[in-house]
Design a protein around this motif. Structure first.
Motif, PDB file in Angstrom:
ATOM      1  N   LEU A 212       0.826  -1.211   0.080  1.00  0.00           N
ATOM      2  CA  LEU A 212      -0.225  -0.059  -0.069  1.00  0.00           C
ATOM      3  C   LEU A 212       0.880   1.188   0.048  1.00  0.00           C
ATOM      4  O   LEU A 212       0.684   2.390  -0.836  1.00  0.00           O
ATOM      5  N   LYS A 213       1.854   1.145   0.705  1.00  0.00           N
ATOM      6  CA  LYS A 213       2.989   2.118   0.847  1.00  0.00           C
ATOM      7  C   LYS A 213       3.528   2.598  -0.705  1.00  0.00           C
ATOM      8  O   LYS A 213       3.643   3.569  -1.254  1.00  0.00           O
ATOM      9  N   ASP A 214       3.853   1.336  -1.463  1.00  0.00           N
ATOM     10  CA  ASP A 214       4.211   1.484  -3.031  1.00  0.00           C
ATOM     11  C   ASP A 214       3.102   2.145  -3.779  1.00  0.00           C
ATOM     12  O   ASP A 214       3.620   2.926  -4.493  1.00  0.00           O
ATOM     13  N   ASN A 215       1.924   1.798  -3.392  1.00  0.00           N
ATOM     14  CA  ASN A 215       0.843   2.315  -4.247  1.00  0.00           C
ATOM     15  C   ASN A 215       0.873   3.755  -3.920  1.00  0.00           C
ATOM     16  O   ASN A 215       0.524   4.513  -4.864  1.00  0.00           O
ATOM     17  N   TYR A 216       0.703   4.162  -2.910  1.00  0.00           N
ATOM     18  CA  TYR A 216       0.931   5.629  -2.312  1.00  0.00           C
ATOM     19  C   TYR A 216       2.074   6.372  -3.050  1.00  0.00           C
ATOM     20  O   TYR A 216       1.983   7.596  -3.498  1.00  0.00           O
ATOM     21  N   VAL A 217       3.152   5.814  -2.920  1.00  0.00           N
ATOM     22  CA  VAL A 217       4.472   6.420  -3.510  1.00  0.00           C
ATOM     23  C   VAL A 217       3.956   6.722  -5.123  1.00  0.00           C
ATOM     24  O   VAL A 217       4.399   7.716  -5.692  1.00  0.00           O
ATOM     25  N   ASN A 218       3.727   5.573  -5.703  1.00  0.00           N
ATOM     26  CA  ASN A 218       3.394   5.715  -7.063  1.00  0.00           C
ATOM     27  C   ASN A 218       2.337   6.721  -7.242  1.00  0.00           C
ATOM     28  O   ASN A 218       2.280   7.221  -8.543  1.00  0.00           O
ATOM     29  N   THR A 219       1.359   7.276  -6.412  1.00  0.00           N
ATOM     30  CA  THR A 219       0.480   8.161  -6.576  1.00  0.00           C
ATOM     31  C   THR A 219       0.898   9.490  -6.347  1.00  0.00           C
ATOM     32  O   THR A 219       0.671  10.347  -7.250  1.00  0.00           O
ATOM     33  N   ILE A 220       1.582   9.654  -5.144  1.00  0.00           N
ATOM     34  CA  ILE A 220       1.923  11.234  -4.818  1.00  0.00           C
ATOM     35  C   ILE A 220       3.344  11.400  -4.788  1.00  0.00           C
ATOM     36  O   ILE A 220       3.965  12.612  -4.365  1.00  0.00           O
ATOM     37  N   GLY A 221       4.155  10.248  -5.198  1.00  0.00           N
ATOM     38  CA  GLY A 221       5.644  10.632  -4.988  1.00  0.00           C
ATOM     39  C   GLY A 221       6.474  10.248  -3.671  1.00  0.00           C
ATOM     40  O   GLY A 221       5.649  10.182  -2.739  1.00  0.00           O
ATOM     41  N   HIS A 222       7.751   9.893  -3.592  1.00  0.00           N
ATOM     42  CA  HIS A 222       8.304   9.454  -2.427  1.00  0.00           C
ATOM     43  C   HIS A 222       8.322  10.553  -1.434  1.00  0.00           C
ATOM     44  O   HIS A 222       7.934  10.027  -0.305  1.00  0.00           O
ATOM     45  N   ARG A 223       8.808  11.415  -1.480  1.00  0.00           N
ATOM     46  CA  ARG A 223       8.809  12.572  -0.531  1.00  0.00           C
ATOM     47  C   ARG A 223       7.554  12.731   0.094  1.00  0.00           C
ATOM     48  O   ARG A 223       7.449  12.938   1.437  1.00  0.00           O
ATOM     49  N   ALA A 224       6.474  13.105  -0.533  1.00  0.00           N
ATOM     50  CA  ALA A 224       5.243  13.362  -0.088  1.00  0.00           C
ATOM     51  C   ALA A 224       4.597  12.014   0.809  1.00  0.00           C
ATOM     52  O   ALA A 224       4.103  12.301   1.606  1.00  0.00           O
ATOM     53  N   ALA A 225       4.867  11.197   0.124  1.00  0.00           N
ATOM     54  CA  ALA A 225       4.432   9.947   0.730  1.00  0.00           C
ATOM     55  C   ALA A 225       5.131   9.527   2.214  1.00  0.00           C
ATOM     56  O   ALA A 225       4.583   9.388   3.094  1.00  0.00           O
ATOM     57  N   GLU A 226       6.235   9.719   2.000  1.00  0.00           N
ATOM     58  CA  GLU A 226       7.277   9.708   3.322  1.00  0.00           C
ATOM     59  C   GLU A 226       6.773  10.548   4.453  1.00  0.00           C
ATOM     60  O   GLU A 226       6.798   9.973   5.425  1.00  0.00           O
ATOM     61  N   ARG A 227       6.628  11.787   4.045  1.00  0.00           N
ATOM     62  CA  ARG A 227       6.080  12.597   4.989  1.00  0.00           C
ATOM     63  C   ARG A 227       4.578  12.247   5.595  1.00  0.00           C
ATOM     64  O   ARG A 227       4.201  12.020   6.679  1.00  0.00           O
ATOM     65  N   ALA A 228       3.654  12.275   4.353  1.00  0.00           N
ATOM     66  CA  ALA A 228       2.138  12.102   4.763  1.00  0.00           C
ATOM     67  C   ALA A 228       2.020  10.528   5.693  1.00  0.00           C
ATOM     68  O   ALA A 228       1.099  10.379   6.592  1.00  0.00           O
ATOM     69  N   LEU A 229       2.902   9.327   5.370  1.00  0.00           N
ATOM     70  CA  LEU A 229       2.744   8.207   5.959  1.00  0.00           C
ATOM     71  C   LEU A 229       3.140   8.448   7.527  1.00  0.00           C
ATOM     72  O   LEU A 229       2.544   7.634   8.503  1.00  0.00           O
ATOM     73  N   GLN A 230       4.415   9.028   7.705  1.00  0.00           N
ATOM     74  CA  GLN A 230       4.887   9.240   8.969  1.00  0.00           C
ATOM     75  C   GLN A 230       3.936   9.962   9.967  1.00  0.00           C
ATOM     76  O   GLN A 230       3.601   9.634  11.002  1.00  0.00           O
ATOM     77  N   LEU A 231       3.070  11.076   9.196  1.00  0.00           N
ATOM     78  CA  LEU A 231       2.535  11.958  10.035  1.00  0.00           C
ATOM     79  C   LEU A 231       0.995  11.261  10.175  1.00  0.00           C
ATOM     80  O   LEU A 231       0.142  11.833  10.917  1.00  0.00           O
ATOM     81  N   GLY A 232       0.787  10.224   9.284  1.00  0.00           N
ATOM     82  CA  GLY A 232      -0.761   9.844   9.191  1.00  0.00           C
ATOM     83  C   GLY A 232      -1.547  10.815   8.623  1.00  0.00           C
ATOM     84  O   GLY A 232      -2.711  11.168   9.025  1.00  0.00           O
ATOM     85  N   THR A 233      -1.161  11.847   7.787  1.00  0.00           N
ATOM     86  CA  THR A 233      -1.912  12.915   7.652  1.00  0.00           C
ATOM     87  C   THR A 233      -3.350  12.381   6.649  1.00  0.00           C
ATOM     88  O   THR A 233      -3.252  11.578   5.711  1.00  0.00           O
ATOM     89  N   LEU A 234      -4.235  13.011   7.087  1.00  0.00           N
ATOM     90  CA  LEU A 234      -5.687  12.911   6.597  1.00  0.00           C
ATOM     91  C   LEU A 234      -6.011  14.266   5.661  1.00  0.00           C
ATOM     92  O   LEU A 234      -5.920  15.411   6.514  1.00  0.00           O
ATOM     93  N   PHE A 235      -5.937  14.385   4.614  1.00  0.00           N
ATOM     94  CA  PHE A 235      -5.873  15.750   3.723  1.00  0.00           C
ATOM     95  C   PHE A 235      -7.371  16.015   3.424  1.00  0.00           C
ATOM     96  O   PHE A 235      -8.240  15.184   2.861  1.00  0.00           O
ATOM     97  N   PRO A 236      -7.668  17.212   3.670  1.00  0.00           N
ATOM     98  CA  PRO A 236      -8.797  17.737   2.926  1.00  0.00           C
ATOM     99  C   PRO A 236      -8.915  17.975   1.718  1.00  0.00           C
ATOM    100  O   PRO A 236      -7.920  18.045   1.027  1.00  0.00           O
ATOM    101  N   PRO A 237     -10.158  18.225   1.009  1.00  0.00           N
ATOM    102  CA  PRO A 237     -10.145  18.046  -0.406  1.00  0.00           C
ATOM    103  C   PRO A 237      -8.944  18.929  -1.300  1.00  0.00           C
ATOM    104  O   PRO A 237      -8.296  18.312  -2.070  1.00  0.00           O
ATOM    105  N   ALA A 238      -8.942  20.229  -0.781  1.00  0.00           N
ATOM    106  CA  ALA A 238      -8.103  21.050  -1.346  1.00  0.00           C
ATOM    107  C   ALA A 238      -6.396  20.519  -1.238  1.00  0.00           C
ATOM    108  O   ALA A 238      -5.914  20.595  -2.356  1.00  0.00           O
ATOM    109  N   GLU A 239      -6.226  20.052  -0.425  1.00  0.00           N
ATOM    110  CA  GLU A 239      -4.909  19.779   0.115  1.00  0.00           C
ATOM    111  C   GLU A 239      -4.460  18.334  -0.642  1.00  0.00           C
ATOM    112  O   GLU A 239      -3.446  17.900  -1.164  1.00  0.00           O
TER     113      GLU A 239
END
Ligand SMILES: CC/C=C\C/C=C\C/C=C\CC/C=C/CC(=O)SCCNC(=O)CCNC(=O)[C@H](O)C(C)(C)COP(=O)(O)OP(=O)(O)OC[C@H]1O[C@@H](n2cnc3c(N)ncnc32)[C@H](O)[C@@H]1OP(=O)(O)O
Length: 325
Positions: A212-239
């Motif tokens: 699932l991490k790989d799927n996320y990386v493929n979708t938003i890129g490595h750096r964004a996924a690394e940050r979002a996964l560690q922080l558990g970020t839930l993005f509102p629509p605009a973000e």
């Protein structure tokens, strides 16, 4: 791989006929089991698209039964040569035939929407609450293994589907809800700041699986996924749009119509070239799981059985229960 998928699907089909509920059949245009409603749009004989609506109240969590029924429905669509596109969405819009349950207590208010038969209805504003926490808490290792196999199956089926898949995200979409969305070829989200999407596993004290991490990386890129996964970020629509978790954000009442019009554009591309391209882009990521499915199941079962992890899940469940109390 094809053989493994066929064997797994035979098992699921047998389980499905045991579960056995085909509530409504209207030719090939509408079929349903208990938790997934499938409606097809388009003239008979022509290319049609299907809309898979989740209806697993109260929050469309991905329970074992839901996963089983979902995969059976998807397989039916894959086998129907007239269907080329599928939209995933929640059946969570308020229906006319409903009444508000008198509610004075906060816990009642939370689930106050019932139909006239008193049955619990899906509440609006939830695409899917993700994996069912009650399938991962307080059970035995054999259950965890069975559950994880079904989760893997869902992801593989969606990620490798030859159909054009789109998600019409009409509500909150944490973790496994986000999984459903990011396996799709295109994602359109309702512009409602109350709805969020992302992989929030770390906030629960658990870890997203590598695939699932790989799927996320493929979708938003490595750096964004690394940050979002560690922080558990839930993005509102605009973000979510800005980071690329979703492809478009539209007013809530236009999610369905917009998804249909984008689907029409995708379906104008010849199937064979689009499918080969999709496979070329996704096969390596899927193969990573396929070659170690059993090890991944054992990993999950032992990870989730740990006392510390069970304790984290317990605390999270308690927090959910009392968040408005
Ligand atoms: C090193 C690593 C080694 C090995 C690793 C191997 C494998 C990986 C290991 C683990 C990975 C596991 C992956 C998990 C992914 C997931 O999907 S976890 C689930 C994440 N989901 C969430 O966090 C969502 C939680 N829910 C919410 O935030 C809200 O409920 C939601 C916004 C969806 C709706 O809010 P609201 O309308 O206010 O409703 P309530 O919060 O009141 O909820 C109503 C009832 O529903 C229950 N509920 C909510 N979510 C879930 C759920 N996911 N599963 C089961 N039940 C859920 C909630 O408790 C309420 O119940 P109640 O009415 O109180 O009885």
């Amino acid at each position: 791989m094809a053989m493994a998928l066929r064997a797994a699907s035979r098992v699921l089909l047998r389980a499905g006929s045991r579960l056995g509920r085909r509530e409504a059949v209207d030719g090939a245009r509408r079929f349903a089991n208990k938790r997934v409603l499938v409606e097809t749009e388009g003239a008979a004989g022509a290319t049609r698209i299907a809309v898979m609506k989740f209806r697993n109240p109260p929050v469309n969590s991905l329970s074992l039964d839901f996963l089983t029924e979902f995969v059976i429905s998807l397989e039916k669509l894959e086998n129907d040569k007239s269907i080329r596109g599928v939209i995933l969405t929640s059946d969570s819009l308020k229906r006319g035939n409903q009444t508000k349950v008198a509610a004075t207590e906060k816990t009642e208010e939370k689930r106050a929407t019932r139909d006239h038969g008193g049955r619990l209805q899906e509440r609006p504003g939830i695409f899917s609450a993700g994996l069912d926490l009650l399938e991962m808490y307080g059970r035995n290792p054999a259950h965890y293994a069975e559950y994880w196999k079904a989760v893997q199956e869902l992801w593989l089926r969606l990620y490798l589907s030859s159909l054009t898949l789109m998600s019409a995200i009409n509500g909150a979409s944490p973790a496994g809800g986000c999984l459903l969305a990011i396996t799709c070829d295109y994602r359109i989200m309702a512009d409602n700041p109350k709805y969020t999407i992302g992989l929030n596993e770390s906030l629960l004290g658990i870890v997203a699986p590598f695939w699932l991490k790989d799927n996320y990386v493929n979708t938003i890129g490595h750096r964004a996924a690394e940050r979002a996964l560690q922080l558990g970020t839930l993005f509102p629509p605009a973000e979510a749009l800005k980071v690329g978790v979703v492809d478009e954000v539209v007013p809530e009442d236009q999610v369905h119509s917009k998804t249909l019009s984008v689907m029409a554009k995708w379906l104008a591309i010849p199937d064979h070239s689009r499918q080969l391209t999709k496979t070329m882009m996704r096969k390596a990521t899927a193969d990573n799981l396929i070659k170690q499915r059993e090890a991944d199941i054992q990993n999950f079962a032992s990870f989730i059985s740990r006392d510390s992890i069970q304790k984290s899940l317990h605390m999270y469940l308690e927090k959910l229960k009392h968040k408005k109390g």
